[in-house]
Design a protein around this motif. Structure first.
Motif, mmCIF file in Angstrom:
data_model
loop_
_atom_site.group_PDB
_atom_site.id
_atom_site.type_symbol
_atom_site.label_atom_id
_atom_site.label_comp_id
_atom_site.label_asym_id
_atom_site.label_seq_id
_atom_site.Cartn_x
_atom_site.Cartn_y
_atom_site.Cartn_z
ATOM 1 N N UNK A 1 12.168 4.554 3.880
ATOM 2 C CA UNK A 1 11.759 5.787 3.204
ATOM 3 C C UNK A 1 10.243 5.849 3.058
ATOM 4 N N UNK A 2 9.636 4.730 2.669
ATOM 5 C CA UNK A 2 8.180 4.683 2.532
ATOM 6 C C UNK A 2 7.501 4.975 3.870
ATOM 7 N N UNK A 3 8.036 4.391 4.949
ATOM 8 C CA UNK A 3 7.472 4.649 6.284
ATOM 9 C C UNK A 3 7.645 6.123 6.668
ATOM 10 N N UNK B 1 5.130 8.181 4.872
ATOM 11 C CA UNK B 1 3.816 8.011 5.482
ATOM 12 C C UNK B 1 3.702 8.826 6.764
ATOM 13 N N UNK B 2 4.753 8.856 7.563
ATOM 14 C CA UNK B 2 4.724 9.653 8.796
ATOM 15 C C UNK B 2 4.512 11.132 8.484
ATOM 16 N N UNK B 3 5.118 11.597 7.405
ATOM 17 C CA UNK B 3 5.023 13.010 7.055
ATOM 18 C C UNK B 3 3.727 13.357 6.328
ATOM 19 N N UNK B 4 3.283 12.482 5.436
ATOM 20 C CA UNK B 4 2.152 12.803 4.567
ATOM 21 C C UNK B 4 0.845 12.108 4.963
ATOM 22 N N UNK C 1 0.828 -1.204 0.000
ATOM 23 C CA UNK C 1 0.000 0.000 0.000
ATOM 24 C C UNK C 1 0.865 1.257 0.000
ATOM 25 N N UNK C 2 1.885 1.284 0.859
ATOM 26 C CA UNK C 2 2.767 2.447 0.905
ATOM 27 C C UNK C 2 3.441 2.660 -0.446
ATOM 28 N N UNK C 3 3.841 1.563 -1.068
ATOM 29 C CA UNK C 3 4.462 1.650 -2.389
ATOM 30 C C UNK C 3 3.484 2.259 -3.397
#
Length: 108
Positions: A61-63, A66-69, A10-12
């Motif tokens: 990087x994906x995590x 997600x934390x930022x956006x 999903x993050x990808x």
């Protein structure tokens, strides 16, 4: 492991445009095509360790994205609210649907 794989997929989906072509290739081969680290390393003529390190850094990087956006979190919240809306419609609780729609709108 399946839960992690699902989350990373999903993050990808949400953040792949922010990755380099090499990162996208490794992630697609590992997570979507289910290739082993050895198979990926042979395709790119690099060590298995290099592939492993790249995938782990990309996962982080994906995590971080997600934390930022928070795109995945908002997606999950939206899905939950849509499911609630469907249930309220089935139960003909029309007066409560407006509240759920407002919550969906607030997520934007």
């Amino acid at each position: 492991m399946l839960e992690k794989t699902t989350r990373i997929n999903f993050l990808y989906d949400f953040y792949q445009a922010l990755l380099t072509e090499k990162q996208r290739n490794y992630m697609e081969m590992y997570y979507l095509e289910d290739l082993s680290l050895g198979e990926i390393s042979e395709s790119f003529d690099v060590s298995r360790q290099a592939v492993y390190d790249n995938i782990r850094r990309t996962e982080q990087m994906l995590e971080d994205y997600e934390k930022k956006l928070g795109l995945y979190q908002k997606f999950q919240q939206r899905q939950t609210l849509l499911d609630q809306s469907k249930q309220l419609l089935k139960e003909q609780k029309y007066d409560q649907i407006t509240s759920v729609i407002d919550q969906i709108t607030d997520l934007e």
